[in-house]
Design a protein around this motif. Structure first.
Motif, PDB file in Angstrom:
ATOM      1  N   ALA A  89      60.942 -49.799  92.061  1.00 53.12           N
ATOM      2  CA  ALA A  89      61.179 -50.810  91.020  1.00 53.12           C
ATOM      3  C   ALA A  89      60.402 -52.099  91.223  1.00 53.12           C
ATOM      4  CB  ALA A  89      62.675 -51.128  90.927  1.00 53.12           C
ATOM      5  N   LEU A 114      61.463 -54.027  82.037  1.00 49.69           N
ATOM      6  CA  LEU A 114      62.275 -53.340  83.044  1.00 49.69           C
ATOM      7  C   LEU A 114      63.610 -53.042  82.388  1.00 49.69           C
ATOM      8  CD1 LEU A 114      61.844 -55.181  86.477  1.00 49.69           C
ATOM      9  CD2 LEU A 114      61.039 -52.907  85.822  1.00 49.69           C
ATOM     10  N   VAL A 127      66.118 -48.343  87.547  1.00 51.21           N
ATOM     11  CA  VAL A 127      65.333 -49.494  87.101  1.00 51.21           C
ATOM     12  C   VAL A 127      64.005 -48.917  86.617  1.00 51.21           C
ATOM     13  CG1 VAL A 127      64.344 -51.717  87.736  1.00 51.21           C
ATOM     14  CG2 VAL A 127      66.429 -50.926  88.868  1.00 51.21           C
ATOM     15  N   THR A 180      57.563 -45.645  84.941  1.00 50.07           N
ATOM     16  CA  THR A 180      58.433 -44.977  85.906  1.00 50.07           C
ATOM     17  C   THR A 180      58.729 -43.580  85.370  1.00 50.07           C
ATOM     18  OG1 THR A 180      59.475 -47.122  86.331  1.00 50.07           O
ATOM     19  CG2 THR A 180      60.632 -45.176  87.154  1.00 50.07           C
ATOM     20  N   SER A 224      63.205 -44.433  90.879  1.00 50.22           N
ATOM     21  CA  SER A 224      63.019 -45.711  90.184  1.00 50.22           C
ATOM     22  C   SER A 224      63.510 -46.880  91.042  1.00 50.22           C
ATOM     23  CB  SER A 224      63.748 -45.714  88.836  1.00 50.22           C
ATOM     24  OG  SER A 224      65.133 -45.953  88.981  1.00 50.22           O
TER      25      SER A 224
END
Length: 170
Positions: A168, A41, A54, A76, A164
């Motif tokens: 997340a 992450l 994120v 993402t 995102s």
């Protein structure tokens, strides 16, 4: 480098990152039984268009790591000149070691066995802050970054950052 040595090195790097986290990202295994597939992450770096984002990505290590680099893919959605539309990351230190057949990169800019997950992630965070428009993986993003950074490029990045944040922790 045997597969056992490679696995031990990855286990040691993971333990080190868990013990001494590095600002800007966190890392863990996708599946506890597979040391060769990590999820990271990445927190969008402050004072960049990606701030507040994120971004989830996967690192897939070859069995002969660290002799060869891992592959990195954003899960993402992200709009960036050095990330192709499938999410694959294209930066020098993730390129196979040795001479660049196109003569663009020096061997020392490419993968070296001294690199760790930490040095890879610091390079990726730096890439977010400062894209390389000369060697784009996403030509459309690179063109916008060069020609309309505060317009269309900024809007697309802002949409990715919002998305995102919403996804997340799914």
């Amino acid at each position: 480098m045997t597969e056992l040595q490679s696995a031990l090195l990855l286990r040691r790097q993971l333990a080190e990152l868990n013990k001494n986290p590095v600002e800007g990202f966190s890392a863990g295994l996708i599946d506890d039984n597979d040391l060769y597939r990590w999820e990271v992450l990445i927190i969008g770096p402050p004072d960049t268009l990606y701030e507040g984002g994120v971004f989830k990505a996967h690192l897939t290590f070859p069995k002969d790591y660290p002799l060869r680099p891992p592959k990195m893919k954003f899960i993402t959605e992200i709009w960036h000149p050095n990330v192709d539309k499938n999410g694959d990351v294209f930066i020098s230190i993730l390129h196979e070691p040795g001479e660049d057949k196109y003569g663009y990169e020096k061997p020392e800019e490419r993968w070296l066995p001294i690199h760790t997950v930490e040095t890879i992630m610091i390079s990726v965070i730096s890439m977010l802050a400062d894209p390389n428009g000369d060697s784009p993986a996403n030509v459309d993003a690179a063109k916008e970054w060069r020609e309309d950074r505060n317009g269309e490029f900024k809007r697309k990045v802002a949409r990715c950052v919002r998305k995102s944040q919403e996804t997340a922790f799914e």
